[in-house]
Each structure stands twice: as structure tokens, then as C-alpha cells.
Design an enzyme around this catalytic site. Structure first.
Site, mmCIF file in Angstrom:
data_model
loop_
_atom_site.group_PDB
_atom_site.id
_atom_site.type_symbol
_atom_site.label_atom_id
_atom_site.label_comp_id
_atom_site.label_asym_id
_atom_site.label_seq_id
_atom_site.Cartn_x
_atom_site.Cartn_y
_atom_site.Cartn_z
ATOM 1 N N CYS A 1 44.396 50.552 39.399
ATOM 2 C CA CYS A 1 45.118 51.619 39.919
ATOM 3 C C CYS A 1 46.003 51.621 37.881
ATOM 4 O O CYS A 1 46.107 52.875 37.729
ATOM 5 C CB CYS A 1 45.344 51.750 40.219
ATOM 6 N N HIS B 1 51.815 56.725 41.236
ATOM 7 C CA HIS B 1 50.934 55.163 40.767
ATOM 8 C C HIS B 1 51.209 55.064 39.598
ATOM 9 O O HIS B 1 50.822 54.268 39.101
ATOM 10 C CB HIS B 1 50.305 55.310 41.574
#
Ligand SMILES: *[C@@H]1O[C@H](CO)[C@@H](O)[C@H](O)[C@H]1NC(C)=O
Ligand SMILES: *[C@@H]1O[C@H](CO)[C@@H](O)[C@H](O)[C@H]1NC(C)=O
Ligand SMILES: *[C@@H]1O[C@H](CO)[C@@H](O)[C@H](O)[C@H]1NC(C)=O
Ligand SMILES: *[C@@H]1O[C@H](CO)[C@@H](O)[C@H](O)[C@H]1NC(C)=O
Ligand SMILES: *[C@@H]1O[C@H](CO)[C@@H](O)[C@H](O)[C@H]1NC(C)=O
Length: 500
Positions: free
Chosen positions: A74, A130
């Protein structure tokens, strides 16, 4: 603003001939949808098991990206979307940013929304961040977004919007959902695909169409934990394996959200001059019931199953050719310069990314790149590079290996770690140190069945030299040591900035 639009038009008259532009006065709106942990084989336009009619329609009427690469996990991929630089140039080459890690993508990088704002865009982000939040300057509204609604960490509960961190830091379940940089509890209890779709539609409906819009939609779906309202799971009564059934339901909830957003774009008229991008952030985690067939490996790995991303683009007015499969080589770092070009700006040529707008717009121009780096990982030193037809893997390509079949009861999902949020802290689970050298001809062998390194030492040497060239420019990776000052107990039980 007027000069920017004029400049934009001149550039487009030269490049596009203005033929495909409905409205020359405004650069196109851009909607960038990132699915989380969606596998190559988890979309209906590839796998008839999946019920994703909205995604399928947009993909089939748009351009399916068949060679659009992402990072194995990610944060590094989101780093590429935001900066146009490979993770080994920004310090993110060793994996995701865990909730307690005291760093973010370095502030010296101008994020894509900052650049688009300079070009006159309104910019909004809804979903998963993130790319770091330990300092308020790392958070979305300080990095180019006019507004943000969503969560900072990499995974959380889909209904509660809480993230625990028991494994590593002993933290209990803690809230992670904010509006701009303030805590938002209004949507507690609502499934995130619904929350994010509603918020996106609100922005679309209230947007002043005379201004170009950049809407970044990094959905939580379909990352673990495997959670979905029962009606979506019930769409798959034919699938007996509970994990796969839930995963498929999650994908259909995402698809419905995209359907609702697409309808709002049509109703508002924004769709008349818009580019929609859909991409996963990494390959599917087979240990969480995702699937990447026919590709080898999955999330976390350097195999094609971890790095060849499912994706497509769609537009009613900007693409000369549609309804085809684009096989030109792209990498996640290319979106930044591609979108800056589309917005009428001039991309920075020192960037790792290159503009692919000519290839995407015409459908006939070649890719602007002939090589890319899969990753240069610097814990156990495993790397891979693609040059033309060939892929060289130096070291271990990572686990899971192999061609994991679709989960069934007799072929259940095999978890890699017990943390329900998949943040296995031990990287050794995925990679080990290795002296292995493997060479694949991805053009003739996209599923990586035949290592041809022994037969072609010349090609190995050529690719190794290119890899060494890139490795020489790598910056040291961030130190991943967690910082106890991150503990939400110091912030009223919320994951918050203010500790780095
Ligand atoms: C935060 O959110 C609101 C919308 O809820 C928006 O109007 C405002 O300008 C945002 N941005 C900042 C930086 O506060
Ligand atoms: C999509 O819209 C329909 C109709 O308003 C609604 O019932 C459904 O919950 C929405 N789905 C999502 C995922 O937002
Ligand atoms: C990886 O490379 C670095 C730098 O060359 C070295 O210090 C380190 O020991 C290597 N790690 C392993 C596991 O070989
Ligand atoms: C790799 O595949 C391409 C496309 O099929 C082919 O032209 C090329 O000759 C292959 N290379 C080798 C070394 O077999
Ligand atoms: C798209 O990629 C898949 C998987 O690598 C491959 O099997 C397929 O042949 C490709 N399609 C085209 C049109 O190249």
C-alpha cells in the site's frame, strides 16, 4: 486563472487539436479511484465469478490497462501516486508505514494535489491516506487537498472506524476517522463504502463546474478485515468458502459505490469533460481470499501477481480510441506526470514517472517507458527490474509464491499471520535473504513459469547493470521502529498527528 486556462487551451490545440474537447475553457475533471488490495482476477471483466457490473461497463467502454504496474504493498504505491517518485527514492522501499512509525513521505515532495491546485483545480480526498500522519504537516489538508474525509492508517474496522495495534504496541481498538484534520465520529457504525460514496457524491453535486475538480477516492474496499453487510455477501450464495464469499461481497459493495458515484457524475454534467481512473494499489493478498490468476504470487511479492495492477481508464470525451486493451507499459509513478499534462501543466522531467497521456489519449502511441523498477527492497536486499520483454529478479521474489487457485472449501484460504489487520510485523514472513537470480520473458511468459537466466547470461548481465545503476541512487530506507508517543491514549483515543 485565465492565463492558466488559455495556456491549457493552446497546449491542447497543439497536442489534441481540440477535437476531442467538449469544453476548451476548463481542463478536464479527474476522478482517481484506488481500490485497496484488489487482485488481478477480482474484477468481473476478467473473472465471471465477480459481480461488478459498474466496473465492468466502465472498463469495457473505456480502456483496460493490461500492463499497469504498482508496488507490492500500500504505502509505497500511494507514495508513487502522490510524488511521481519510486519508493527507493523517497525512503519507502521497505514496506508500509505502520500506525506507530514516526515518518511520512518526505515533506520536500510536492504532492500531486498541490500541483493540480496550482493549475486551478479544486482538490478533495476521501478514504485511506496511509502515507504518514505523525505530524500535522503530513496530513491531507496540509499536502494539497482542500478537504479530506477518511482515515490515516492502513486498515481498520469497516463499521467502527477503529484500528487496534495489539500485536506490536499493545494498543486497544482506537478511532481513526477524520474530517480534514479533526476527529469525525458522525459515521460510526456505517460501512465505509457507503460513507465514502455519499461523501464523494456530495462533493460532486456541490462542485462549481466552472472549476476543474480533482477527486481522489482511495477506498478501504477490499482490504481486510473481511467485513461486509450481509446483503452483499448474499449475492454470492454459490460460493461456499466464507472468506471468498465475504471478499466477493466487499468487491460488489465497492462496485455499487462506483455505480452511485458514476451516476452523480452524469447527473451533474461533470462526466462530459472528465477522466476517470481506476486502479488497485497492489496485487491481491491471496491469504485474505483475493485472487491473481493466472499470475504468479500476490500482494507483498515482486511476482507479477503482486505488482501487475488491475485497472482501467474511462472518459466520454478525452480518448481517441476506447473499448480496447492497452498493453503499453506503465508504472504507478506515471500517473503524476500524466495527470499534470492532462491538466495543462508541464511535468518535472527529473521525476521517475513519465507522462503516458499520449499513449492513453491516442490508443496508438507507444508507451513513454521501456523499463521500470518493481522495487529495490533493502532489508534482505531483494529487487526486480523490467527492461523491454524481460524481468530480472535478484534475491527472493517473496511469499506467497505459486499460482493460488480460487478459494473453495476443499482449497481454503491459508492465512500468513494471525493479525486480523494483516499487518504482519515480521517481514521475514514475506522475504528472505537469497542469492537467487531469475530471468523471465514477460512478453512470452507473463505468468512466470520459465526461468531463462541460465540460457541467457547476456540478458541477465544487461538487466543487472541497469538495476545496479538505479540502486546506486537509492536513499536509505526509513527506520521502521515504532514510536510509543503515537499511542492514541495521548490523543483522546484517536490516531492523531503530533508525535514527530
Ligand atoms: C475542511 O472541510 C470543509 C468541508 O467540510 C471545507 O470547507 C474546508 O475548506 C476544509 N479545509 C480546511 C483546510 O480546513
Ligand atoms: C447506492 O445508492 C443506492 C440508492 O440510493 C443506495 O441504496 C445504496 O446504499 C448506495 N450504495 C453505496 C455503496 O453507496
Ligand atoms: C543488504 O545490503 C546492505 C547494504 O549493502 C547490507 O548492509 C546488508 O547487510 C544486506 N542485508 C542482507 C540481509 O544481506
Ligand atoms: C521473448 O519474447 C518475445 C515475444 O514473444 C520474443 O520476441 C523474444 O524472442 C523472446 N526472447 C527470448 C530470449 O526467447
Ligand atoms: C493481459 O495480461 C494477461 C496476464 O498477463 C495476459 O495473459 C494477456 O494475454 C494480456 N492481454 C493482452 C491483450 O495482451
Amino acid at each position: 486563472m485565465a492565463t492558466i486556462y488559455n495556456m491549457y487551451c493552446k497546449v491542447l490545440i497543439l497536442v489534441v487539436n481540440c477535437l476531442y474537447l467538449v469544453n476548451c475553457a476548463t481542463p478536464p475533471h479527474i476522478v482517481f479511484i484506488a481500490a485497496d488490495d484488489l487482485g488481478w482476477n477480482d474484477v468481473g471483466f476478467r473473472n465471471p465469478q465477480m459481480i461488478t457490473p459498474n466496473i465492468d461497463k466502465l472498463a469495457r467502454e473505456g480502456v483496460i490497462l493490461n500492463s499497469s504496474y504498482v508496488q507490492p504493498v500500500c504505502s509505497p504505491t500511494r507514495n508513487c501516486f502522490m510524488t511521481g517518485y519510486y519508493p527507493f527514492h523517497t525512503g519507502l522501499q521497505n514496506g508500509v508505514i505502520r500506525p506507530s512509525e514516526p515518518h511520512c513521505v518526505p515533506l520536500k515532495y510536492t504532492f500531486l494535489p498541490q500541483k493540480l491546485k496550482e493549475l486551478g483545480y479544486s482538490t478533495h480526498a476521501i478514504g485511506k491516506w496511509h502515507v504518514g500522519f505523525c505530524n500535522v504537516n503530513c496530513t491531507p489538508t496540509y499536502r494539497g487537498f482542500d478537504s479530506f474525509s477518511g482515515y490515516y492508517t492502513g486498515a481498520e474496522d469497516y463499521f467502527d472506524h477503529t484500528r487496534d495495534y495489539l500485536g506490536e504496541m499493545g494498543y486497544d481498538f482506537r478511532h481513526d476517522f477524520e474530517r480534514n484534520s479533526t476527529v469525525d465520529v458522525e459515521d460510526k457504525g456505517r460501512y465505509s463504502a457507503h460513507v465514502f460514496a455519499d461523501k464523494a457524491m456530495k462533493i460532486i453535486r456541490t462542485h462549481d463546474a466552472s472549476k476543474p475538480l480533482y477527486l481522489y477516492l482511495p477506498f478501504q474496499s477490499v482490504h481486510e478485515p473481511l467485513q461486509v453487510p450481509i446483503e452483499y455477501e448474499n449475492m454470492y450464495r454459490n460460493i461456499h468458502n466464507l472468506k471468498r464469499r465475504t471478499f466477493c461481497g466487499m468487491t460488489s459493495a465497492l462496485d455499487e459505490a462506483i455505480g452511485n458515484i458514476t451516476q452523480a457524475l452524469l447527473d451533474s454534467g461533470l462526466m462530459d469533460n472528465l477522466l476517470l481512473i481506476f486502479t488497485t494499489d497492489n496485487g491481491g493478498p491471496v491469504e485474505n481470499a483475493a485472487n491473481n490468476l493466472p499470475l504468479r504470487g500476490g500482494k507483498h511479492t515482486l511476482w507479477e501477481g503482486g505488482t501487475k495492477g488491475a485497472g482501467f481508464i474511462y472518459s466520454t470525451n478525452l480518448l481517441k480510441k476506447t473499448s480496447y486493451i492497452q498493453t503499453g507499459m506503465m508504472h504507478a509513478v506515471d500517473w503524476y506526470p500524466t495527470l499534470v499534462t492532462l491538466a495543462g501543466g508541464t511535468p518535472d522531467t527529473s521525476m521517475d514517472g513519465v507522462s503516458q497521456w499520449e499513449m492513453l489519449r491516442t490508443g496508438t502511441s507507444p508507451s513513454a517507458r521501456t523499463e521500470f523498477i518493481y522495487n529495490i527492497e533493502q532489508i534482505s536486499n531483494n529487487s526486480a527490474i523490467r527492461v523491454g520483454d524481460y524481468k530480472l529478479i535478484v534475491g527472493d521474489a517473496g511469499k506467497p509464491d505459486g499460482w493460488t487457485p480460487l478459494p473453495t472449501d476443499s482449497n481454503p484460504v491459508i492465512p500468513q499471520c494471525t493479525d486480523p489487520y494483516g499487518s504482519c510485523t515480521d517481514d521475514k514472513l514475506y522475504f528472505k535473504a537469497s542469492n537467487k537470480i531469475q530471468l523471465f520473458n514477460i512478453s512470452s511468459d507473463p505468468t512466470e513459469h520459465f526461468d531463462i537466466s541460465k540460457q541467457h547470461p547476456d540478458i541477465v548481465a544487461r538487466l543487472k547493470a541497469r538495476l545496479d545503476y538505479y540502486t546506486a541512487s537509492a536513499v536509505p530506507p526509513f527506520n521502521n521502529t515504532p514510536n510509543p508517543k503515537s499511542n492514541p491514549k495521548y490523543f483522546d483515543g484517536n490516531w492523531s498527528p503530533g508525535w514527530c
